[in-house]
Each structure stands twice: as C-alpha cells, then as structure tokens.
Design an enzyme around this catalytic site. Sequence first.
Site, PDB file in Angstrom:
ATOM      1  N   GLU A 266       9.956   0.338  10.713  1.00 26.22           N
ATOM      2  CA  GLU A 266      11.006   1.361  10.635  1.00 26.22           C
ATOM      3  C   GLU A 266      10.320   2.687  10.906  1.00 26.22           C
ATOM      4  O   GLU A 266       9.547   3.178  10.084  1.00 26.22           O
ATOM      5  CB  GLU A 266      11.669   1.334   9.253  1.00 26.22           C
ATOM      6  CG  GLU A 266      13.004   2.040   9.222  1.00 26.22           C
ATOM      7  CD  GLU A 266      12.905   3.465   8.711  1.00 26.22           C
ATOM      8  OE1 GLU A 266      12.831   4.379   9.558  1.00 26.22           O
ATOM      9  OE2 GLU A 266      12.897   3.662   7.489  1.00 26.22           O
TER      10      GLU A 266
ATOM     11  N   CYS B  51      13.482  10.349   8.088  1.00 25.38           N
ATOM     12  CA  CYS B  51      13.381   9.785   9.433  1.00 25.38           C
ATOM     13  C   CYS B  51      14.698   9.849  10.188  1.00 25.38           C
ATOM     14  O   CYS B  51      14.702   9.895  11.417  1.00 25.38           O
ATOM     15  CB  CYS B  51      12.865   8.354   9.368  1.00 25.38           C
ATOM     16  SG  CYS B  51      13.833   7.289   8.282  1.00 25.38           S
TER      17      CYS B  51
ATOM     18  N   LYS C 174       0.844  -1.203   0.000  1.00 22.72           N
ATOM     19  CA  LYS C 174       0.000   0.000   0.000  1.00 22.72           C
ATOM     20  C   LYS C 174       0.870   1.239   0.000  1.00 22.72           C
ATOM     21  O   LYS C 174       1.744   1.401   0.844  1.00 22.72           O
ATOM     22  CB  LYS C 174      -0.922   0.052   1.217  1.00 22.72           C
ATOM     23  CG  LYS C 174      -1.958   1.184   1.123  1.00 22.72           C
ATOM     24  CD  LYS C 174      -2.605   1.504   2.453  1.00 22.72           C
ATOM     25  CE  LYS C 174      -1.789   2.471   3.286  1.00 22.72           C
ATOM     26  NZ  LYS C 174      -1.728   3.844   2.696  1.00 22.72           N
TER      27      LYS C 174
ATOM     28  N   GLU D  72       9.854  14.771  16.928  1.00 21.65           N
ATOM     29  CA  GLU D  72      10.210  14.695  15.516  1.00 21.65           C
ATOM     30  C   GLU D  72       9.384  15.708  14.722  1.00 21.65           C
ATOM     31  O   GLU D  72       8.157  15.648  14.704  1.00 21.65           O
ATOM     32  CB  GLU D  72       9.967  13.290  14.971  1.00 21.65           C
ATOM     33  CG  GLU D  72      10.436  13.118  13.539  1.00 21.65           C
ATOM     34  CD  GLU D  72      10.267  11.701  13.031  1.00 21.65           C
ATOM     35  OE1 GLU D  72      11.115  11.256  12.247  1.00 21.65           O
ATOM     36  OE2 GLU D  72       9.286  11.039  13.418  1.00 21.65           O
TER      37      GLU D  72
END
Length: 497
Positions: A265, A299, A189, A396
Amino acid sequence: MAGVFVELSTPITGPYQQPTGLFINNEFVPGVDGSSFEVINPSTEEVICKVHEATAKDVDIAVAAARKAFEGPWRRVTPSQRAVLLNKLADLAEQKTDLLAAVESLDNGKSITMARGDVSAVVATLRYYAGWADKIEGRTIDIKPDMFHYTRREPIGVCGQIIPWNFPLLMLAWKIGPALATGNTIVLKTAEQTPLSALVFASLVKEAGFLPGVLNIISGFGKTAGAALSAHPDVDKIAFTGSTIVGRAIMKAAAESNLKKVTLELGGKSPNIVFDDADIEDAISWVNFGIYYNHGQCCCAGSRIYVQEGIYDKFVEAFKRRAEQNKVGDPFHPETFQGPQVSQLQYERIMGYIQSGKEEGARLVTGGDRHGDKGYFIQPTIFADVKQDMKIMQEEIFGPVCAIAKFKDIDDAIRLGNDTSYGLAASVHTKDLNTAIRVSNALKAGTVWVNCHNLLFPQASFGGFKASGIGRELGEAALDNYTELKTVAINMGGNLF
C-alpha cells in the site's frame, strides 16, 4: 529478561510504563547487539526515550519464533478461538484508549482527538476481523460424477509486516487483523520514527492470551531490519505500507529471496474534484479535511484540488479563510487540529516543496512558512493557479500543502484527475448523481469518495491502482492476502479416460 521499561509522562495519562525492548515470544527482550536509537518528540524536538534496535540477527530470532508457533500450537487453535483472542485484544485496546492515544500523540505529533479516533478504528478493525475468523470457507466443484473436488483456504505461514509512521497503531491493526484471523503468525516492524505506541500495544498481546511467537513486534530501521525481513528465506509473505520507492525495493528483495507473496500500500497524489454545482461550504469543509487531516501526512490526502472554472475564484478565497481557521499547535490541546510533522527530515522535505512551488510560479494563497519557533510545525499552505507539470502538482508532498487548478468540464476533470502515476484515492464534489457516477467510474483510483474525503471503514477495501500498490487492505478482500487457495481432487473409483 522479563522486560525493559521507561517511565514517561503525558498530559493525558501522567506517568506510564513505556516498553522499550523487542517483543518476541511474548516477552520484551534486548536486541542481540545491544544497540538502541532515540525517539524524538516532534512537538518539542526533544528525546522521549531510547528503544532497542532490531538487526538482522533479531529478525532471525523473531522469524524462528513465528515459524515455531505456526508449525506448532497455533495450528491447533480453532478459528472460533482465534476470534475470541482478537476480540479480547480489541477489548484491551479499548480499555487502554487514553493511554494508547496519548502515546500516539506524544510520539507521532497528531492531535489527541485524532489519536483517540485512531484507537477507536483499531478496536473496530480487530473486531471486524474477529468476525471473519470462523468464516474462511472453501467450495465444492462439480466436475465429474466419480470425482470429488473441493477448495480450501489455508494460512500462508509466517508474515512479515512493515508499517509506516503516519498511523502507527491503525496500520498495525490493518495488518495484524486479517493475518491473525486467517491463522498466520507475524513479525511486524514498526517505523523507526514512531515505535512507542506499538510497543505499548504489544504488552496487551500476552494478556489477551495469544501464544508465544504468534505476534512479534520489533523496532528497527528499514535499511537493516526491514531489509532483513523482506529478504528472509523463511518469511512466506511480506506486507508493506509506505513510499513507492521503498515498495519497489521490498518487491525486489522478495523476488530475489524465496519469491514470497507481496502486498504493497504505497503513495498517492489524490485528486479532489469540485464541480460548479457543488455545495461550496460543504465541499470546502471536506477539501480542508482531505488535505490537512493528520497534518497532511496521509497517503490518500486530497492534495491535488481541481475546481471548475465557474466557481474557482470564489472557492479559492473561501478555502483560504477555512484553512486559516485550522488550529495548529500542541497535539494535547483539545482544540488542536494540526500537530507537527513527524520529524526534522519530513519537515525539511515539505519546506523544500513549498520553496519549489514559489520558484515555479504557483500563487501562494496562504501559509508557506514555519508555525512557531519550536517543533516541526508548518502552516497550512495553499497554492493556486498551479500548472500540471509543477512538482507540487505531480509529486507526493506528504504534508499540509495543496495545489489548486481549474478545469472546464467533465472530460477535462477526468483527464486531469488521471494525469498522475498514482491511483490510490480521489473525491468528487457535485449534486448531480450522473456526474458523480460518470467521474467516479472513470477515475483510476482504488477508492473514490463522493461529497466527502478520507473516510475509511474496516468493512470497505482500500488500496491502489498503478504505482499506489498491489493488493487490498480492509474488507473481505484483505483475507485473500493472507491465504493460499488449495484444490483437492479425489478419485472415487473412476477410470483415467
């Protein structure tokens, strides 16, 4: 239905045919419910096109196709033949570099130069795992003279894979490479923000010679298609790259369904540590790349910058000058380094963090505002004198915003570097080898770079400690994510006791 296409144009390729259907059983098909969603150009805020939306019903169809292929003809394809197929797919992607890169820039907003780099990395990743396909080996174990023990690695089965919007093509390659090399079938997806390049890539799958149902690619939303894939009872393994909060939800869905295997991850807040003895110009170049690469939407971005107190003021001033040289704007301009953020939602989220930094008393060195008056562009932003408990230091941001603070010595650098719930990556800048090794070994991160940042290669594993994930992408380590280890014990006539 053979396919659903929309003719679009990019400054690099001109008009091209954009598939918009769901790629299932080697064909583009409409969604069962006939629903679709708009894909927005982040540079112009205009609609590029609409693509078909996968719902839970479409996930069922795709999973059934993947299961049929896995239990049927795909199992009879030899490892060497899988290698040939992966290499053919890599060759086709390389031939379509300009098209794939242009679609990536159009859809995601990243600079065309970086998009071409992504496609090159896609090709390298597929070729790397093609090389592994016929090298998945077991072992013999000498336990008793009248018994024969051996192990074998077998494919897990049907793998659900959910990729993010920051590196659509590259994350696709990271996921499908080891899964296909080890003999699994896939339902992947895409992120709802950036489905286009994966659909163009899907058009290469049949041409490469893959059997129907081996690699299925669907577009849809996380709360529907992603949730259905994560909880599907006939999916044997789920792999996800994205936020930590969504990773927790996927892990819960996997546990509550069939306890499928999970690799994640997830997020990061990577420290970028600069010592007094570092080559300042070189360090600034890498720190700049570490945070502003891919518009800060990375990331492992080096968003927490710790500078030793002896060079702190000099570093901040020089870094300010370097950041202000970054070319922000049209991703198709050859000199552009930083394109727009991926969406209105992401733009607003980042601007909220910038406002938080101002309100909490961090010193705004440069940036901190919108760039231009059209598109989701944000100025490269530097905050200095940032306290450890400020939001911009702890959370983040996933944008072109960094927080700088000073440290005293090695122990202080290690303490500050590890003061986070994340552990994806880190970097150390120093000329002292002892310092580099001591700090690298002490940092709780899956990857530590020395005198560089954001350099990833197919051969080297990548993944996180702590809240940054479970399992590893890339390298030989990724193969473990897609195989089950079986032990076979053969009694050759020995007694029970």
